[in-house]
Design a protein around this motif. Structure first.
Motif, PDB file in Angstrom:
ATOM      1  N   UNK A   1      38.003  18.705 -15.160  1.00 44.74           N
ATOM      2  CA  UNK A   1      38.836  17.578 -15.591  1.00 44.74           C
ATOM      3  C   UNK A   1      40.328  17.851 -15.492  1.00 44.74           C
ATOM      4  N   UNK A   2      40.721  19.116 -15.260  1.00 42.13           N
ATOM      5  CA  UNK A   2      42.144  19.462 -15.211  1.00 42.13           C
ATOM      6  C   UNK A   2      42.312  20.785 -14.484  1.00 42.13           C
ATOM      7  N   UNK A   3      43.524  21.005 -13.965  1.00 48.11           N
ATOM      8  CA  UNK A   3      43.840  22.299 -13.347  1.00 48.11           C
ATOM      9  C   UNK A   3      43.712  23.410 -14.395  1.00 48.11           C
TER      10      UNK A   3
ATOM     11  N   UNK B   1      46.154  23.817 -19.271  1.00 51.36           N
ATOM     12  CA  UNK B   1      46.379  23.514 -17.865  1.00 51.36           C
ATOM     13  C   UNK B   1      47.727  24.070 -17.430  1.00 51.36           C
ATOM     14  N   UNK B   2      47.993  23.955 -16.142  1.00 48.30           N
ATOM     15  CA  UNK B   2      49.285  24.317 -15.554  1.00 48.30           C
ATOM     16  C   UNK B   2      49.614  23.224 -14.554  1.00 48.30           C
TER      17      UNK B   2
ATOM     18  N   UNK C   1      54.232  15.262  -8.468  1.00 47.72           N
ATOM     19  CA  UNK C   1      53.508  15.981  -9.515  1.00 47.72           C
ATOM     20  C   UNK C   1      52.056  15.955  -9.077  1.00 47.72           C
ATOM     21  N   UNK C   2      51.535  17.081  -8.585  1.00 44.96           N
ATOM     22  CA  UNK C   2      50.188  17.096  -8.013  1.00 44.96           C
ATOM     23  C   UNK C   2      49.105  16.915  -9.069  1.00 44.96           C
ATOM     24  N   UNK C   3      48.878  15.685  -9.423  1.00 44.75           N
ATOM     25  CA  UNK C   3      47.839  15.290 -10.369  1.00 44.75           C
ATOM     26  C   UNK C   3      47.288  13.962  -9.866  1.00 44.75           C
TER      27      UNK C   3
ATOM     28  N   UNK D   1      53.728  11.472 -19.635  1.00 47.15           N
ATOM     29  CA  UNK D   1      53.693  11.626 -21.096  1.00 47.15           C
ATOM     30  C   UNK D   1      52.266  11.539 -21.618  1.00 47.15           C
ATOM     31  N   UNK D   2      51.502  10.576 -21.088  1.00 56.35           N
ATOM     32  CA  UNK D   2      50.136  10.365 -21.565  1.00 56.35           C
ATOM     33  C   UNK D   2      49.233  11.541 -21.176  1.00 56.35           C
ATOM     34  N   UNK D   3      49.379  12.018 -19.953  1.00 56.53           N
ATOM     35  CA  UNK D   3      48.557  13.154 -19.496  1.00 56.53           C
ATOM     36  C   UNK D   3      48.770  14.360 -20.397  1.00 56.53           C
ATOM     37  N   UNK D   4      50.032  14.660 -20.694  1.00 55.44           N
ATOM     38  CA  UNK D   4      50.340  15.822 -21.519  1.00 55.44           C
ATOM     39  C   UNK D   4      49.888  15.609 -22.956  1.00 55.44           C
ATOM     40  N   UNK D   5      50.122  14.426 -23.482  1.00 55.82           N
ATOM     41  CA  UNK D   5      49.737  14.130 -24.859  1.00 55.82           C
ATOM     42  C   UNK D   5      48.230  14.196 -25.055  1.00 55.82           C
TER      43      UNK D   5
END
Length: 330
Positions: free
Chosen positions: A64-66, A300-301, A207-209, A241-245
């Motif tokens: 689900x995430x790096x 994640x990173x 931003x590679x996401x 902001x949402x991804x990090x939160x």
């Protein structure tokens, strides 16, 4: 089966196997892929079987995430392999399983976000060995350096302390036991000291996401005491902001890395390994920094890529508006 349309892709897979991973007869090779990157994994397995007999292709659902960990039995298999090649939807470069495999001597080729097109064109066409000297030189400058400043025409102005931290050369190939590469990404990077970064980032590259990619509306990021404290901009800023939160991890805001892209065949396309290595860019990584000599573990990173940066190390300009200003061996 290899179709006529796969022939060029197979050549790229052979370059991954023979040049980037340097697989040799008799080695134990583990190829990790997921259901979204399966064809890339299959082509690399076919190329690997041309060289070695002990080749295993393992497939599991996308993470689900790096940086997310693989299934536990996959992690165990990684520690037994001589070479681990990982064409995956999300990168496992910063996963603990990868670190443990490297400590056990495995050579790692980590290919997060890699797709079939990237086997045919773009950064894969680079002369990895020729560029390696430049990568080593930039890494040496980082190792000797103490203070760094990064500015860009869009308004980035950030300072950080890299005293005592080793620069890392990532030339796109893994030939030594425990080494890691992420072809076609070619870069040199360093991990700033925790708490030292101060200033402003204006992210105008990518931003590679999966939810972001190429930046169409620059994102302004305020950094204080080594952490992201504010994010401003349009729709993409809100997504960031949402991804990090949503990670619910305060360590994801840590300034973890400064990297310089050095692959002249790569361009910003929204693909992580093309974007991070694109010549004329730099990236600021946030989140986990344990792969860069730090002690901050995060879920994640994530890399924030900037166009045409000017980078000073101890007052000396080593990159000006995206162009390197260094001398080989100097």
């Amino acid at each position: 089966m290899i179709s006529l349309g796969d022939s060029r892709k197979l050549k790229g897979a052979q370059k991954i196997v023979r040049i980037c991973a340097n697989i040799r007869p008799g080695e134990k090779v583990l190829i990790l892929t997921d259901t979204k990157t399966l064809r890339v994994g299959e082509l690399i397995a076919i190329a690997a079987l041309e060289v070695a007999e002990d080749v295993v292709l393992a497939v599991f659902p996308p993470r689900c995430a790096h940086g997310e960990e693989p299934p536990s039995h996959i992690a165990s298999a990684m520690k037994e392999a001589d070479v681990v090649i990982m064409p995956l939807t999300y990168s496992m470069t910063h996963a603990s399983a990868t670190k443990e495999a490297r400590e056990n001597g495995a050579r790692i080729v980590s290919m997060g976000g890699f797709n079939e097109r990237m086997l045919e064109e773009g950064g894969i066409e680079a002369d990895f060995f020729k560029i390696a000297k430049t990568v080593d030189r930039v890494a040496e400058i980082f190792t000797r350096g103490e203070k760094v400043r990064v500015t860009t025409p869009k308004g980035t102005d950030i300072r950080m302390d890299i005293s005592g931290r080793s620069g890392h050369a990532e030339p796109g190939f893994s030939h030594k036991a425990g080494s890691i590469s992420s072809p076609p990404n070619i870069e040199a990077n360093v991990g700033p000291l925790e708490g030292s970064a101060e200033g402003t980032l204006v992210v105008d590259g990518s931003i590679p996401h999966p939810a972001l990619g190429v930046i169409t509306d620059p994102i302004t990021v305020t950094v204080k005491e080594g952490k992201v404290v504010e994010i401003h901009g349009g729709v993409q800023a809100e997504k960031l902001r949402r991804i990090l939160s949503d990670m619910k991890d305060p360590n994801i805001y840590n300034i973890a890395e400064l990297g310089i892209g050095l692959n002249p065949c790569s361009d910003i396309t929204g693909s992580m390994l093309e974007d991070e290595g694109a010549y004329g860019t730099c990236h600021i990584g946030i989140g986990d920094n344990t792969s860069f000599g730090g002690n901050v573990r995060a879920k994640s990173h994530i890399d924030l890529i900037l166009r045409t940066p000017t980078i000073e190390v101890d007052g000396e300009v080593i990159q000006e508006n995206g162009e390197l200003r260094i001398e080989e061996g100097g």
